[in-house]
Design a protein around this motif. Structure first.
Motif, short mmCIF file in Angstrom:
data_model
loop_
_atom_site.label_atom_id
_atom_site.label_comp_id
_atom_site.label_asym_id
_atom_site.label_seq_id
_atom_site.Cartn_x
_atom_site.Cartn_y
_atom_site.Cartn_z
N ARG A 36 -3.46 -7.52 -15.34
CA ARG A 36 -4.43 -6.81 -14.52
C ARG A 36 -3.79 -6.35 -13.22
NH1 ARG A 36 -9.81 -9.75 -13.91
NH2 ARG A 36 -10.38 -7.60 -13.56
N ASN A 37 -4.43 -5.41 -12.55
CA ASN A 37 -3.99 -4.91 -11.24
C ASN A 37 -2.58 -4.33 -11.26
OD1 ASN A 37 -6.44 -5.64 -9.89
ND2 ASN A 37 -5.74 -7.75 -10.01
N VAL A 38 -2.27 -3.57 -12.31
CA VAL A 38 -0.97 -2.93 -12.43
C VAL A 38 -1.01 -1.60 -11.68
CG1 VAL A 38 0.74 -1.96 -14.01
CG2 VAL A 38 -0.61 -3.97 -14.71
N GLN A 54 9.53 0.29 -12.76
CA GLN A 54 9.57 -1.01 -12.08
C GLN A 54 8.41 -1.90 -12.55
OE1 GLN A 54 9.18 -0.77 -7.83
NE2 GLN A 54 9.70 -2.90 -7.52
N GLN A 55 7.22 -1.33 -12.65
CA GLN A 55 6.06 -2.11 -13.11
C GLN A 55 6.21 -2.46 -14.59
OE1 GLN A 55 4.12 -3.26 -10.78
NE2 GLN A 55 5.20 -1.97 -9.31
N ALA A 56 6.75 -1.53 -15.38
CA ALA A 56 6.96 -1.78 -16.81
C ALA A 56 7.92 -2.95 -17.02
CB ALA A 56 7.48 -0.53 -17.50
N GLU A 57 8.95 -3.04 -16.19
CA GLU A 57 9.89 -4.16 -16.29
C GLU A 57 9.21 -5.49 -16.00
OE1 GLU A 57 13.41 -3.50 -13.95
OE2 GLU A 57 13.83 -1.60 -14.95
N LYS A 58 8.33 -5.50 -15.00
CA LYS A 58 7.58 -6.72 -14.68
C LYS A 58 6.71 -7.14 -15.86
CE LYS A 58 7.20 -5.90 -9.69
NZ LYS A 58 6.24 -5.65 -8.58
#
Length: 80
Positions: A36-38, A54-58
């Protein structure tokens, strides 16, 4: 740094994109991960969502950890 207006347009419908947050769900067979909260760019017209690298890697790290620990359900929230 000046933003390129072309990158602010939705690839699906051509409308304006705005910064927002979304929920990303992965069903990997033996379990489900909900993040959630991406942070994402979201189309103001059609609602298409685009998550940067960057978010995809997380998210990938969260999913890999859930798989390795054989979790059936993992619900996480990303901080900006």
């Amino acid at each position: 740094m000046k933003k390129d207006k072309q990158t602010d347009l939705c690839a699906t419908c051509g409308s304006q994109m705005e910064q927002g947050k979304t929920t990303f769900t992965v069903d990997y067979g033996s379990g489900v991960v909900v993040v959630r909260n991406v942070p994402a760019m979201i189309c103001t017209h059609c609602g298409s969502e685009w998550i940067d690298d960057q978010q995809a890697e997380k998210i990938e790290k969260i999913v890999d950890e859930a798989k390795s620990q054989k979790r059936e359900l993992e619900v996480m929230s990303l901080s900006a």
